[in-house]
Design an enzyme around this catalytic site. Structure first.
Site: not given
Lengths: 274, 420
Positions: A64, A109, A112, A134
């Site tokens: 992100a 991300g 993910e 993270e």
């Protein structure tokens, strides 16, 4: 336009190539565009598989946009997290086999997104790295990573990876069961295509690890060893233990809600990057 | 100039096959004995025995000396073992040349021998330390404590052959270096398999000539007198069924299109022109040679670099060669050499100054190569020179180029001329 969709026969190929940037990252625009592209796929009935890859030389998707994450207000953040979760769930629920063809950094991300695919193949190049860092930034994987990683490889293997934020080389990721195959970069797309004929993945049940007794044991052990290391000073780690351990016992949607709630809480607390 | 008077070799037999029970020294001894019998000279006239051997057996340190003594060469004759990986057999020849030019001898027995069947399987360091502790323990209790230290993984052995075929500098296996070439120079699986089938077919067609190269090894009441790796039933369709060995998912290098793992020895009697006085008749001579270094992870291109250096230093060119022997370590590697040699763009990409010229397929490895015959690493270099000389004799031609790639990123090239 940060995404390009090509179709070769029965295989669709979605390529991330963020405009005017050397890296692929997720922000609202990219997520919205991805959402739109995924909407178009069910209409195309001849497709059997979707391959996701990147056009950047050393990066698959770096995660992100941290600037947005750190500046967004509560509501903005909630919207962004919800959007990410819903887009990745849309990808996961596609009726065709999905394959992430990873070359370069696939972290946060990026992973993910890859976890929402049925299969993951990775190039053996030096620059290929895989992980969920993270918790090292004082937050936790909240676009489904805290839910999908344990569902894939089991709680006992997933929890240490999420808590340490370890960035892995392809071989280690293969041993951990996160990726399904390694190949040279030149063969990445053709190797990914060889997965197209496979059925969509049925996730393993992990009966031994995900029963209430083992989960509470693992949770207890993780909490104890965390306390020894951090004296309870890093709230992100404790929340991650909580979300991940709870996640394997509840429905996916409930776990996503937990992830979202936790990341909002953690981002609003005074920053304590580890 | 170094003259070649006699040469012979043993049959090349597959690992675990007919010569499985013989170690490298036994095989080398058999070859040297045959050579001396054929030459019919007094072994005391030899100045030195120089042998190449890659996986030197632990029980025959300086294997050349062991071979020399067991072949009946007198104690006073010295012996040295040389090692340049896959080019060890050639290294023995060029070492003799250098010795001769430094006035250290006039007549040499040179060659290479290898028993890949007998490469060792090793204990790990962790196990060795525990064995040492156990040996030092005196009381029964101490012995028990030491014995209890062992863990199952201590008994997980290290495979000597696998270690030997891995380049420690880059950490990649020889087969993977071939995969890199196949990828970078777009050499398809079908091309590789076709090359392999062709190698078997050539060896099959020339089996009689190949048998003339061989002196039999007598063992257990039998004579081993022909190469056993040649397949009459090889076809591209059959080879297509084999799984890649080195890159299981997407690779193209299989057991079928790689050289075979083999036991064997090849030896030559070489020396100065003055040795004609002994009644020996030279069959050929070494006109020039070159070793060159290259990228270890693309070691398969070594022959090109060696050829470039050889041509520069001697003035010879590819077009002058009547016979060309390129060792077929892997079909992908040999094909890469053929492809790059005739393409300016690819040659420059690989780091050569310019293209070397066409390698005509009708001159290349006429009797088949290591894919059919096998590649006993220490012996292959000497076999290439031997077979080239025999082919020159058979076809009454003049010049032969022999070259091979060397694990660790080198190439060797020898220019051989037939004498009438």
């Amino acid at each position: 336009m940060h995404l390009k969709l090509e179709t070769h026969g029965t295989i669709a190929h979605l390529i991330f190539d963020r405009k005017d940037s050397s890296a692929n990252i997720f922000d609202r625009d990219v997520l919205a565009e991805l959402d739109q592209q995924l909407d178009g796929i069910p209409k195309c009935s001849k497709l059997t598989a979707l391959i996701i890859s990147s056009n950047k030389p050393n990066i698959f998707i770096a995660g992100a946009d941290l600037k947005i994450l750190s500046t967004a207000t509560g509501e903005e953040l909630e919207n962004l997290i919800s959007l990410g979760q819903s887009v990745f769930s849309k990808l996961e629920s596609l009726h065709i086999t999905t394959i992430a063809a990873i070359h370069g950094a696939c972290v946060g991300g990026g992973l993910e997104l890859a976890l929402a695919c049925d299969y993951r193949v990775v190039s053996e190049a030096q620059c290929s790295r895989i992980g969920l860092p993270e918790t090292q930034l004082g937050i936790l994987p909240a676009w489904g990573g805290s839910t999908r990683l344990p569902a894939l490889i089991g709680l006992s293997k997933a929890l240490p990876l999420i808590l340490s934020g370890k960035i892995m080389k392809p071989k280690l990721a293969l041993r951990k069961g996160i990726v399904d195959g390694i190949c040279p970069q030149q063969h990445l797309i053709s190797y990914a295509s060889s997965f197209a004929n496979r059925q969509m993945r049925q996730l393993p049940v992990h009966m031994l690890e995900h029963n209430p007794l083992t989960v509470s044991l693992i949770r207890k052990q993780a909490q104890d060893s965390l306390y020894k290391k951090t004296r309870g000073l890093y709230p992100a780690l404790n929340r991650a233990v909580d979300v991940v351990c709870t996640g394997v016992r509840v429905s996916k949607q409930e776990s996503f809600d937990n992830e979202r709630e936790a990341i909002i809480e953690l981002s609003q607390a005074p920053k304590q990057p580890n | 100039m170094l003259y070649i008077y006699q040469c012979t070799r043993t049959a090349f037999t597959k690992m675990g096959g007919a010569m499985d029970h013989l170690n490298a020294a036994d095989i080398g001894k058999s070859a040297v004995s045959s050579l001396l019998t054929n030459a019919a000279i007094d072994p005391a006239l030899i100045d030195e025995v120089i042998m190449g051997c890659v996986c030197q057996p632990a029980d025959s340190a300086n294997i050349a000396r062991v071979i020399a003594l067991r072949s009946g060469i007198p104690e006073s004759v010295t012996a040295a073992t040389v090692h340049r990986n896959c080019a060890s057999g050639m290294e023995a020849i060029t070492t003799a040349y250098e010795r001769m030019h430094a006035d250290h001898g006039q007549l040499f027995v040179v060659g290479g021998c290898e028993s890949m069947s007998n490469t060792p399987v090793l204990y790990r360091k962790s196990a060795v330390q525990k064995f040492a502790k156990l040996a030092r323990a005196r009381s029964p209790l101490a012995k028990l404590t030491a014995a209890l230290q062992f863990r199952p993984k201590d008994f997980n052995p290290l495979i000597g052959l696998r270690l030997g075929l891995t380049d420690p500098f880059t950490g990649i296996n020889m087969g993977q270096t071939a995969e890199i070439l196949a990828r970078e120079y777009e050499i398809s699986r079908v091309e590789q398999d076709a090359f392999a089938v062709n190698s078997h077919n050539k060896a099959l067609n020339y089996q009689q000539s190949l048998n003339q190269e061989i002196s039999p090894v007598y063992t257990r009441g039998k004579a081993i007198d022909s190469d056993d790796g040649i397949r009459a039933d090889s076809s591209v369709e059959k080879l297509a069924n084999l799984k890649p060995v080195f890159e299981k998912n997407t690779g193209s290098v299989t057991a079928g299109n790689s050289s075979q793992i083999t036991d064997g020895a090849a030896v030559l009697l070489v020396g100065s022109i003055r040795m004609k006085e002994l009644g020996l008749e030279p069959v050929g001579r070494l006109r020039g040679y070159a070793y060159a270094g290259c990228d270890p992870s693309r070691m398969g291109l070594g022959p090109l670099f060696a050829m470039q250096k050889l041509f520069k230093e001697t003035g010879f060119s590819l077009a002058q060669a009547d016979i060309i022997e390129i060792n077929e370590a892997f079909a992908a590697q040999a094909l890469a050499c053929i492809k790059l040699s005739d393409s300016e763009v690819l040659a420059k990409k690989a780091g050569l100054d310019s293209k070397l010229g066409e390698i005509p397929l009708d001159k290349l490895n006429r009797r088949g190569g290591a894919i059919a015959l096998g590649h006993p690493v220490g012996a292959t270099g000497a076999r290439l020179v031997l077979t080239a000389l025999d082919q020159l004799r058979e076809s009454q031609q003049q010049h032969a180029l022999t070259t091979l790639c060397i694990g660790g990123g080198q190439g060797a090239a020898l220019w051989i001329e037939r004498l009438t």
